[in-house]
Design an enzyme around this catalytic site. Sequence first.
Site, mmCIF file in Angstrom:
data_model
loop_
_atom_site.group_PDB
_atom_site.id
_atom_site.type_symbol
_atom_site.label_atom_id
_atom_site.label_comp_id
_atom_site.label_asym_id
_atom_site.label_seq_id
_atom_site.Cartn_x
_atom_site.Cartn_y
_atom_site.Cartn_z
ATOM 1 N N ASP A 147 32.940 -90.950 31.234
ATOM 2 C CA ASP A 147 31.507 -90.589 31.734
ATOM 3 C C ASP A 147 30.916 -91.847 32.642
ATOM 4 O O ASP A 147 31.030 -93.015 32.019
ATOM 5 C CB ASP A 147 30.604 -90.120 30.754
ATOM 6 C CG ASP A 147 29.512 -89.520 31.500
ATOM 7 O OD1 ASP A 147 29.439 -88.291 31.223
ATOM 8 O OD2 ASP A 147 28.541 -89.927 32.121
ATOM 9 N N ASN B 146 27.616 -78.433 27.823
ATOM 10 C CA ASN B 146 26.444 -78.011 28.189
ATOM 11 C C ASN B 146 26.639 -76.668 29.296
ATOM 12 O O ASN B 146 27.570 -76.791 30.168
ATOM 13 C CB ASN B 146 25.517 -79.209 29.113
ATOM 14 C CG ASN B 146 25.116 -80.348 28.428
ATOM 15 O OD1 ASN B 146 24.840 -80.208 27.064
ATOM 16 N ND2 ASN B 146 25.386 -81.570 28.654
ATOM 17 N N GLY C 297 21.289 -78.656 30.358
ATOM 18 C CA GLY C 297 21.732 -79.948 30.657
ATOM 19 C C GLY C 297 23.022 -80.084 31.504
ATOM 20 O O GLY C 297 23.314 -81.234 31.783
ATOM 21 N N GLN C 298 23.447 -78.965 31.837
ATOM 22 C CA GLN C 298 24.757 -78.845 32.542
ATOM 23 C C GLN C 298 24.362 -79.437 33.886
ATOM 24 O O GLN C 298 23.523 -78.916 34.666
ATOM 25 C CB GLN C 298 25.461 -77.462 32.857
ATOM 26 C CG GLN C 298 26.809 -77.533 33.427
ATOM 27 C CD GLN C 298 27.557 -76.617 33.669
ATOM 28 O OE1 GLN C 298 26.986 -75.513 32.904
ATOM 29 N NE2 GLN C 298 28.721 -76.284 34.005
ATOM 30 N N SER C 299 24.863 -80.415 34.449
ATOM 31 C CA SER C 299 24.642 -80.784 36.045
ATOM 32 C C SER C 299 25.783 -80.882 37.021
ATOM 33 O O SER C 299 25.845 -80.892 38.149
ATOM 34 C CB SER C 299 24.241 -82.508 35.956
ATOM 35 O OG SER C 299 25.223 -83.283 35.404
ATOM 36 N N HIS D 170 33.288 -78.631 31.359
ATOM 37 C CA HIS D 170 33.730 -79.938 30.524
ATOM 38 C C HIS D 170 33.363 -80.110 29.291
ATOM 39 O O HIS D 170 32.003 -79.819 28.789
ATOM 40 C CB HIS D 170 33.402 -81.194 31.363
ATOM 41 C CG HIS D 170 32.216 -81.533 31.830
ATOM 42 N ND1 HIS D 170 31.750 -80.463 32.671
ATOM 43 C CD2 HIS D 170 31.188 -82.087 31.171
ATOM 44 C CE1 HIS D 170 30.187 -80.626 32.846
ATOM 45 N NE2 HIS D 170 30.022 -81.922 31.988
ATOM 46 N N HIS E 209 31.976 -83.009 26.625
ATOM 47 C CA HIS E 209 31.698 -84.158 26.255
ATOM 48 C C HIS E 209 32.388 -84.764 24.729
ATOM 49 O O HIS E 209 32.092 -83.932 23.847
ATOM 50 C CB HIS E 209 30.087 -84.509 26.384
ATOM 51 C CG HIS E 209 29.535 -84.380 27.345
ATOM 52 N ND1 HIS E 209 29.074 -85.155 28.238
ATOM 53 C CD2 HIS E 209 29.221 -83.063 27.866
ATOM 54 C CE1 HIS E 209 28.322 -84.564 29.017
ATOM 55 N NE2 HIS E 209 28.466 -83.393 29.248
HETATM 56 P P1 DGP Z 1 26.796 -82.383 32.318
HETATM 57 O O1 DGP Z 1 25.386 -82.970 32.561
HETATM 58 O O2 DGP Z 1 26.951 -81.656 31.101
HETATM 59 O O3 DGP Z 1 27.086 -81.426 33.463
HETATM 60 O O4 DGP Z 1 27.679 -83.459 32.457
HETATM 61 C C1 DGP Z 1 27.982 -84.185 33.471
HETATM 62 C C2 DGP Z 1 28.713 -85.400 33.098
HETATM 63 O O5 DGP Z 1 29.404 -86.043 34.249
HETATM 64 C C3 DGP Z 1 27.384 -86.615 33.235
HETATM 65 O O6 DGP Z 1 27.265 -87.174 31.907
HETATM 66 C C4 DGP Z 1 27.458 -87.665 34.234
HETATM 67 C C5 DGP Z 1 29.084 -87.329 34.417
HETATM 68 N N1 DGP Z 1 29.420 -87.655 35.987
HETATM 69 C C6 DGP Z 1 28.926 -87.073 37.164
HETATM 70 N N2 DGP Z 1 29.411 -87.659 38.238
HETATM 71 C C7 DGP Z 1 30.611 -88.204 37.495
HETATM 72 C C8 DGP Z 1 31.388 -88.925 38.444
HETATM 73 O O7 DGP Z 1 31.553 -88.999 39.608
HETATM 74 N N3 DGP Z 1 32.449 -89.781 37.486
HETATM 75 C C9 DGP Z 1 32.364 -89.719 36.546
HETATM 76 N N4 DGP Z 1 33.253 -90.671 35.682
HETATM 77 N N5 DGP Z 1 31.283 -88.981 35.759
HETATM 78 C C10 DGP Z 1 30.428 -88.364 36.252
#
Ligand code: DGP
Length: 112
Positions: free
Chosen positions: A29, A85, A91-93, A98, A100
Amino acid sequence: MTTIFGKVIRREIPADIVYEDELCLAIRDVNPQAPVHVLLIPKQEIARLVDAKPEDQALLGHLMLTAGKVAQQLGIGDAFRLAINNGAEAGQSVFHVHVHLLGGRPFRWPPG
Ligand code: DGP
């Protein structure tokens, strides 16, 4: 619709890939919340967990089994947390499902 994870899967943007097979990728992450924070990402684009279909059952199970395998690989096999999420309010962005995988520090319950 493709997301940043689709770009990672297609190698259009770089990522620290710790595991890959025919069905999924595991990447570190970019904003880690624990000493080990890896995302298990299916190569198939499913927006949210609730968008998964009965035919995705084996894929979702594969993510769970792979999470355990990657946890062992990264030395956190005895204590780790998995989180999914589902939806912005949870909290899903990134709207590509995916898992975690977090480890390397104590975790409290209930989560925030
Ligand atoms: P969520 O908030 O559950 O949708 O998790 C998305 C996660 O993805 C967040 O912890 C940050 C991570 N993330 C976002 N953009 C990137 C990226 O470009 N590369 C990586 N390695 N992680 C990313």
